[in-house]
Each structure stands twice: as structure tokens, then as C-alpha cells.
Design a protein around this motif. Structure first.
Motif, PDB file in Angstrom:
ATOM      1  N   ARG A   1      -5.449   7.200-128.351  1.00  0.00           N
ATOM      2  CA  ARG A   1      -6.165   8.441-128.092  1.00  0.00           C
ATOM      3  C   ARG A   1      -7.235   8.192-127.052  1.00  0.00           C
ATOM      4  N   LEU A   2      -7.798   9.269-126.536  1.00  0.00           N
ATOM      5  CA  LEU A   2      -8.876   9.139-125.567  1.00  0.00           C
ATOM      6  C   LEU A   2     -10.151   8.670-126.263  1.00  0.00           C
ATOM      7  N   SER A   3     -10.904   7.835-125.589  1.00  0.00           N
ATOM      8  CA  SER A   3     -12.232   7.468-126.068  1.00  0.00           C
ATOM      9  C   SER A   3     -13.190   8.621-125.751  1.00  0.00           C
ATOM     10  N   ARG A   4     -14.430   8.458-126.164  1.00  0.00           N
ATOM     11  CA  ARG A   4     -15.429   9.475-125.844  1.00  0.00           C
ATOM     12  C   ARG A   4     -15.565   9.630-124.338  1.00  0.00           C
ATOM     13  N   ALA A   5     -15.593   8.499-123.620  1.00  0.00           N
ATOM     14  CA  ALA A   5     -15.714   8.558-122.161  1.00  0.00           C
ATOM     15  C   ALA A   5     -14.477   9.182-121.541  1.00  0.00           C
ATOM     16  N   GLY A   6     -13.293   8.869-122.073  1.00  0.00           N
ATOM     17  CA  GLY A   6     -12.062   9.436-121.539  1.00  0.00           C
ATOM     18  C   GLY A   6     -11.991  10.933-121.743  1.00  0.00           C
ATOM     19  N   ASP A   7     -12.381  11.393-122.926  1.00  0.00           N
ATOM     20  CA  ASP A   7     -12.348  12.821-123.193  1.00  0.00           C
ATOM     21  C   ASP A   7     -13.360  13.566-122.337  1.00  0.00           C
ATOM     22  N   ALA A   8     -14.483  12.907-122.031  1.00  0.00           N
ATOM     23  CA  ALA A   8     -15.528  13.539-121.233  1.00  0.00           C
ATOM     24  C   ALA A   8     -15.139  13.681-119.767  1.00  0.00           C
ATOM     25  N   LEU A   9     -13.971  13.158-119.373  1.00  0.00           N
ATOM     26  CA  LEU A   9     -13.490  13.326-117.994  1.00  0.00           C
ATOM     27  C   LEU A   9     -13.022  14.750-117.720  1.00  0.00           C
ATOM     28  N   GLY A  10     -13.077  15.614-118.729  1.00  0.00           N
ATOM     29  CA  GLY A  10     -12.627  16.988-118.560  1.00  0.00           C
ATOM     30  C   GLY A  10     -13.143  17.671-117.305  1.00  0.00           C
ATOM     31  N   PRO A  11     -14.469  17.692-117.068  1.00  0.00           N
ATOM     32  CA  PRO A  11     -14.969  18.353-115.856  1.00  0.00           C
ATOM     33  C   PRO A  11     -14.454  17.718-114.569  1.00  0.00           C
ATOM     34  N   VAL A  12     -14.273  16.387-114.578  1.00  0.00           N
ATOM     35  CA  VAL A  12     -13.816  15.690-113.379  1.00  0.00           C
ATOM     36  C   VAL A  12     -12.355  16.036-113.084  1.00  0.00           C
ATOM     37  N   LEU A  13     -11.492  15.817-114.060  1.00  0.00           N
ATOM     38  CA  LEU A  13     -10.070  16.066-113.838  1.00  0.00           C
ATOM     39  C   LEU A  13      -9.778  17.561-113.728  1.00  0.00           C
ATOM     40  N   GLY A  14     -10.556  18.369-114.433  1.00  0.00           N
ATOM     41  CA  GLY A  14     -10.401  19.813-114.289  1.00  0.00           C
ATOM     42  C   GLY A  14     -10.745  20.264-112.882  1.00  0.00           C
ATOM     43  N   ALA A  15     -11.840  19.718-112.326  1.00  0.00           N
ATOM     44  CA  ALA A  15     -12.244  20.078-110.963  1.00  0.00           C
ATOM     45  C   ALA A  15     -11.218  19.594-109.942  1.00  0.00           C
ATOM     46  N   LEU A  16     -10.711  18.360-110.108  1.00  0.00           N
ATOM     47  CA  LEU A  16      -9.680  17.861-109.206  1.00  0.00           C
ATOM     48  C   LEU A  16      -8.418  18.706-109.282  1.00  0.00           C
ATOM     49  N   SER A  17      -8.089  19.155-110.490  1.00  0.00           N
ATOM     50  CA  SER A  17      -6.910  20.002-110.658  1.00  0.00           C
ATOM     51  C   SER A  17      -7.083  21.318-109.916  1.00  0.00           C
ATOM     52  N   MET A  18      -8.260  21.935-110.065  1.00  0.00           N
ATOM     53  CA  MET A  18      -8.500  23.212-109.391  1.00  0.00           C
ATOM     54  C   MET A  18      -8.469  23.037-107.870  1.00  0.00           C
ATOM     55  N   TRP A  19      -9.140  21.986-107.384  1.00  0.00           N
ATOM     56  CA  TRP A  19      -9.166  21.765-105.932  1.00  0.00           C
ATOM     57  C   TRP A  19      -7.761  21.531-105.391  1.00  0.00           C
ATOM     58  N   SER A  20      -6.996  20.683-106.069  1.00  0.00           N
ATOM     59  CA  SER A  20      -5.656  20.346-105.570  1.00  0.00           C
ATOM     60  C   SER A  20      -4.720  21.546-105.610  1.00  0.00           C
ATOM     61  N   ALA A  21      -5.019  22.511-106.485  1.00  0.00           N
ATOM     62  CA  ALA A  21      -4.196  23.724-106.558  1.00  0.00           C
ATOM     63  C   ALA A  21      -4.734  24.834-105.668  1.00  0.00           C
ATOM     64  N   GLY A  22      -5.843  24.560-104.942  1.00  0.00           N
ATOM     65  CA  GLY A  22      -6.412  25.561-104.059  1.00  0.00           C
ATOM     66  C   GLY A  22      -7.162  26.658-104.784  1.00  0.00           C
ATOM     67  N   ARG A  23      -7.678  26.342-105.978  1.00  0.00           N
ATOM     68  CA  ARG A  23      -8.409  27.330-106.767  1.00  0.00           C
ATOM     69  C   ARG A  23      -9.891  26.979-106.813  1.00  0.00           C
ATOM     70  N   PRO A  24     -10.767  27.940-107.106  1.00  0.00           N
ATOM     71  CA  PRO A  24     -12.208  27.650-107.166  1.00  0.00           C
ATOM     72  C   PRO A  24     -12.527  26.591-108.215  1.00  0.00           C
ATOM     73  N   LEU A  25     -13.466  25.712-107.891  1.00  0.00           N
ATOM     74  CA  LEU A  25     -13.801  24.636-108.816  1.00  0.00           C
ATOM     75  C   LEU A  25     -14.408  25.147-110.104  1.00  0.00           C
TER      76      LEU A  25
END
Length: 280
Positions: free
Chosen positions: A186-210
Motif C-alpha cells: 500500500r502507499l505510505s503516508r508520503a506516497g498517498d500525499a503525492l495526490g496534489p503532485v500527481l493530480g496536477a501533472l495529470s491535469m497539465w498533461s491532459a491540457g486541463r486547468p491545474l
């Protein structure tokens, strides 16, 4: 063409984020993007801001950023050529403070304090590990998964034990955890906290607002419950000595998001971090 056994939407999301990480993770790329974050400049002006790059290093890197659509070359005449960020490149920059904020909270302070840009570079090093994005995606969506089940999703066409090297690396990095051999991951606390980072990268890569990152179907969700702290590790030494600054209160970061976009690289060093998280 699918690269994982994830549902098509998730598979495409992982592929886009992985491609984005491949664009910006190579050494010096983030610093070059920050140096380009001004009105179009001549090559000599950019090189003067990056004196630690040896002769011949900068030009191919700028060319690769141009090929990736993050920077652009404008030829005004045979003797007048300028470089600057594309709209796509400028839209990527707000992701960097999100990475630095994650590192500030979840990566342990090394003996030598790091600047915000080095925080970003350390974060990218972890996220760009082989198959890291896909593994983190599966663990976020499934919460707990055995190694065999994880392998069937992440590398459906490979032998399932090949999942262990990247999985162990993520455990060493403090992003993934397990109770022991044969137990689910499972994700550690630090891994789960990557939500804002990976979420922002996902939005940017899809051409959507961060700011749509909080709506991501996986990374926009809060953690299901508390997880154990990640093991501690030691970061690389700063590439360039950061200027000394007065000590700041421990509850405030030693940098501000705007400093990532200042003309001075590297920026101010950070203050003390809370214990927990990993840095190698």
C-alpha cells in the motif's frame, strides 16, 4: 496502445504523466525552464544564468525542450535568435511549487539544507523511477494489492516477479510500504500525499486547468486512513552552494512559491522539516 492492465482512461492518464516526467526530469531541465521564464532571450543571456552548465551542455537541452513543446526558438534574423517558453511550458511551472511543498513536508531534512529547486529535483527523481507512476496509480485506486496482482496490472505482458525491483525501490524511497513478505502493498503516508503532485501533472498533461487536480478520480481523494511514516534517507549534496539566509521558524518553509520563478537560481534554502518521509 495500452501500456498497463489499467482501465483505458487510467492507462492513458499514466502514460501522459510518465511522458511529462520524462520531459522535465533530466538533469538541469527544470532550471533551464525557470531561466526561460522571461521575455524571449538570446542564447548567451540564458547561458549567463546557468554558469554551472559546461560548454556544449545547454544547447542540446534547450533543443530537447523545444522538441517537447515546452520551449520555442524564434529566428528574427541570421544573427538574432531568441528562446522562450511556449504557453505549454509556462502552464507547467505552477506544478513545481506543489512538488517543493510535498518535499518540504514529507522528505526528511538532509545534513545540507536544500533550495526549493533541489526539492523539486529530488521529487522528480522519485517519481521518474521505472514503472513508478503505474505502481502508485494502482495502489492509490486499490488501496492494498499483492505483488502478483500488482504485476498483472502494471506489467500484464511480463513475468510477474519483474515487479519486485521497482516495488522495492519505491519502498526504499518511502512511497510504498508492506507488513512483510507475502503481505499486500500500500502507499505510505508520503506516497498517498503525492495526490496534489500527481493530480496536477495529470491535469497539465491532459491540457486541463491545474486547479482541477482536486477532482482527479484517484489523486483527488483523501487518504482512507493513517499510514505509517516512511523510512528516512539522505539526499544528494546540493549541486550548487545555496546562499546563507537567516534562520526561519520551523513551522514555515524556508522558501516561497514565487522564489521558484525568480531570476536567481538556486533560491533560498529551506528551514527545518518535520521528521518523516524519505530522501535518497
Amino acid at each position: 496502445m495500452a501500456i498497463t492492465g489499467l482501465p483505458p482512461a487510467d492507462d492513458a492518464d499514466v502514460a501522459r504523466v510518465t511522458e511529462a516526467l520524462q520531459m522535465i526530469t533530466p538533469r538541469w531541465n527544470v532550471r533551464i525552464l525557470l531561466a526561460l521564464n522571461q521575455p524571449p532571450q538570446r542564447y548567451t543571456e540564458i547561458a549567463a544564468k546557468l554558469p554551472y552548465l559546461q560548454s556544449g551542455q545547454l544547447h542540446p537541452k534547450i533543443r530537447s525542450l523545444c522538441d517537447a513543446g515546452l520551449a520555442e526558438r524564434t529566428e528574427h534574423s541570421t544573427r538574432h535568435v531568441t528562446y522562450g517558453l511556449t504557453t505549454r511550458g509556462r502552464q507547467l511551472l505552477p506544478v513545481l511549487p506543489v512538488m517543493a511543498a510535498w518535499a518540504e513536508e514529507h522528505l526528511e531534512k538532509p545534513e545540507q539544507p536544500l533550495s526549493a529547486i533541489e526539492q523539486v529535483e529530488d521529487s522528480l527523481t522519485l517519481l521518474a523511477r521505472r514503472q513508478a507512476a503505474a505502481i502508485l496509480w494502482v495502489l492509490k485506486s486499490r488501496q492494498e494489492v499483492t505483488a502478483r496482482a500488482l504485476a498483472r496490472i502494471v506489467t500484464p505482458d511480463g513475468y510477474w516477479t519483474n515487479i519486485y525491483p521497482p516495488l522495492r525501490q519505491l519502498i526504499d524511497d518511502g512511497l510504498v510500504m508492506t507488513a512483510g513478505n507475502g503481505q499486500p502493498y500500500r502507499l505510505s503516508r508520503a506516497g498517498d500525499a503525492l495526490g496534489p503532485v500527481l493530480g496536477a501533472l495529470s491535469m497539465w498533461s491532459a491540457g486541463r486547468p491545474l486547479d482541477h487536480a482536486t477532482r482527479h478520480p484517484h489523486w483527488g481523494r483523501p487518504a482512507p486512513g493513517p499510514a505509517s511514516a516512511a523510512p528516512a534517507w539522505t539526499s544528494h549534496q546540493p549541486i550548487i552552494p545555496a546562499p546563507a539566509v537567516p534562520t526561519q521558524p520551523a513551522h514555515r518553509p524556508g522558501w516561497q512559491p514565487s522564489e521558484l520563478f525568480s531570476h536567481a537560481i538556486p533560491v533560498r534554502v529551506k528551514a527545518a522539516l518535520p521528521t518523516g518521509g524519505a530522501r535518497r
